[in-house]
Write a protein that holds these residues in place. Structure first.
Motif, short mmCIF file in Angstrom:
data_model
loop_
_atom_site.label_atom_id
_atom_site.label_comp_id
_atom_site.label_asym_id
_atom_site.label_seq_id
_atom_site.Cartn_x
_atom_site.Cartn_y
_atom_site.Cartn_z
N PHE A 15 -36.24 -27.84 -11.03
CA PHE A 15 -35.34 -26.60 -10.72
C PHE A 15 -34.37 -26.94 -11.44
O PHE A 15 -33.32 -25.67 -12.06
N GLY A 16 -33.92 -27.95 -10.93
CA GLY A 16 -32.31 -28.40 -11.61
C GLY A 16 -32.21 -28.10 -12.63
O GLY A 16 -31.11 -28.04 -13.68
N LEU A 48 -33.69 -26.28 -15.42
CA LEU A 48 -33.58 -24.11 -15.46
C LEU A 48 -32.50 -24.23 -14.66
O LEU A 48 -32.35 -22.71 -15.39
N PHE A 49 -31.26 -24.63 -13.74
CA PHE A 49 -30.05 -23.77 -13.66
C PHE A 49 -29.55 -24.51 -14.93
O PHE A 49 -28.76 -23.33 -15.04
N LEU A 83 -26.87 -27.24 -3.84
CA LEU A 83 -28.16 -27.00 -4.99
C LEU A 83 -29.32 -28.52 -5.31
O LEU A 83 -30.17 -28.32 -4.84
N ILE A 109 -28.83 -30.73 -7.09
CA ILE A 109 -29.01 -31.40 -9.06
C ILE A 109 -28.12 -32.02 -9.47
O ILE A 109 -26.94 -32.47 -9.17
#
Lengths: 159, 324
Positions: free
Chosen positions: A4-5, A7-8, A156, A158
């Motif tokens: 997820f990180g 992709l962010f 988030l 990250i």
């Protein structure tokens, strides 16, 4: 940093790329901050283990394709920018936020200067000091961007 | 959950990576300069970023649509009236054009000179103006699928915009006449003097170098394409002379001109398909250029003067017929 990180990071970088090539009236073009440079700088400083030279290279190639610049021109500039920020990221940890902004201005300015040199190699252009304006505005945006991105990143989780 | 291993993971000071990137970048720049294969690869890769180009053109499309949807009745009525007026003027001009064209064809037949063909075209719409303040380029929504080729001349409603410099499947990139890398052969519409119009990097200025101090050129003169060089068809308006600086001590004058086309205001363009220049394939560039130049009495072109002789005969015949 999980998937997820990762992709962010790419999402924000592509968003910056879109802002960088967003069509604007001709007179406003020189006032556009160096979005891509600033965001790449942020990720290099915040997660130096994950984001770096190769990211700059790939984004630079995309920018070259969109802008129709000689292939490799922006790729070289942005990878150099990422390299400079990776060299200095430890200083950012101890500097105050406005000191950071000054350093960002200097490094972005070096990036823009290299880009102008590459341009003059490939053909005649009208040279003026205006090319420093995007670096200056990018540096002025740095404190807000840095604070905001840090908050978002913590929220988030990250890291 | 175990974190997924990132694609590029490395230590904080990746000097080797930087060197690799620099070598790659310089290699790409050099290869693109030298090998045409890279150029065609590039045109395929440009299709990858087409979604981004489309995405960033959305806001300005939206603003334009919004402006139209919310503009008040009065301004629409005004615009309608203005367009009607323009239509009337243009149709008046077309009627005069028809008779003039017929007359022109007739006169050319009398002189035994070949008639210039109509130049076919397709229309194109602007996708994005250049996002880079130091170059003057734009992207249009026609590509290889529509027959666009590199070097193709592009017009707007009023004059020459520039030429196509790279083509991908669905879009192509246009270098404008005002770019510092662009030059176009022009002639003065009034007297046929030929010059080169060079871009300066500013949208509203062209530079005309090497104008002799004795040349008959004035402010307000219309510069049209001369058709020399074979890239642009002849007779399309390019620029209007805005400034002529004479200095008695200099052998050349400083002349600047303003492009007639308005790339920052036009949305629709014409891509011209001019007829191919006479075939000179198999010759080197300088030689083929030398072959195209001829003059009356040129031994390589014994028929170069024949046209003028026949023209003379035709004129004499006309005179004889016209005499009472």
């Amino acid at each position: 940093m999980g998937l997820f990180g990762y992709l962010f990071v790419w999402f924000t970088l592509l968003l910056a790329l879109c802002l960088q090539v967003m069509p604007l009236p001709d007179a406003w073009l020189v006032w556009r901050p160096d979005w891509l440079g600033v965001l790449l700088a942020y990720w290099c400083v915040a997660t130096p283990q994950r984001v770096g030279v190769i990211h700059g290279f790939v984004l630079g190639l995309l920018l070259d394709l969109i802008e129709g610049a000689p292939l490799g021109q922006n790729a070289l500039t942005l990878s150099l920018l990422a390299y400079l920020f990776l060299l200095l990221y430890q200083r950012f940890r101890v500097y105050s936020i406005w000191q950071q902004a000054v350093l960002v201005f200097v490094l972005l300015g070096i990036g823009q200067l290299v880009e102008q040199w590459l341009r003059t190699i490939f053909g005649p252009i009208s040279v003026s000091l205006e090319f420093l304006i995007p670096a200056l505005i990018g540096a002025l945006l740095w404190p807000w961007l840095f604070t905001m991105m840090q908050a978002v990143r913590r929220r988030l989780g990250i890291g | 959950m175990r974190p997924i291993k990132p694609l590029f993971s490395y230590g904080p000071v990746p000097t080797y990576r930087m060197l690799l990137c620099a070598v790659l970048a310089f290699g790409l720049m050099f290869a693109e300069h030298r090998f045409s294969a890279v150029e065609s690869a590039r045109s395929h890769m440009t299709s990858i970023v087409a979604p981004i180009q489309w995405l960033v053109s959305l806001p300005s499309e939206g603003v334009r649509w919004g402006a139209m949807a919310f503009s008040d009745k009065q301004s629409l009525i005004d615009e309608n009236g203005r367009l009607r007026e323009q239509l009337l003027t243009l149709s008046n001009r077309v009627q005069r054009m028809a008779s003039l064209t017929a007359e022109n064809v007739h006169l050319r037949e009398l002189l035994n000179a070949p008639n210039p063909d109509d130049v076919p075209y397709i229309t194109a719409e602007l996708l994005s103006l250049d996002s880079d303040p130091f170059t003057q380029q734009m992207v249009i929504n026609r590509g290889r699928r529509d027959g666009v080729y590199i070097g193709q001349p592009v017009m707007d409603a009023s004059g020459l915009i520039g030429q196509v410099v790279s083509v991908s499947a669905y879009t192509s990139r246009v270098l404008m006449v005002a770019d510092a890398n662009h030059a176009v052969p022009v002639e003065i519409n009034r007297n046929g003097l030929r010059f080169i119009a060079q871009g300066t990097g500013q949208l509203d200025t062209l530079n005309i170098p090497s104008v002799p101090a004795t040349a008959d050129i004035r402010e307000g003169d219309l510069l049209v394409t001369s058709g020399l060089g074979g890239r642009f068809p002849q007779g399309y308006p390019v620029a209007r002379v805005t400034q002529v600086k004479r200095e008695s001590s200099q052998a050349f004058m400083e002349v600047s001109a303003e492009p007639i086309a308005q790339p920052e205001r036009s949305r629709y363009f014409l891509l011209l398909f001019p007829p191919a220049p006479p075939d000179a394939s198999g010759l080197g560039d300088p030689e083929s250029m030398a072959r195209q130049i001829m003059w009356p009495g040129d031994p390589a072109h014994p028929d170069a003067h024949r046209i003028s002789e026949e023209a003379l005969k035709a004129a004499l015949r006309l005179q004889a017929e016209g005499a009472p």
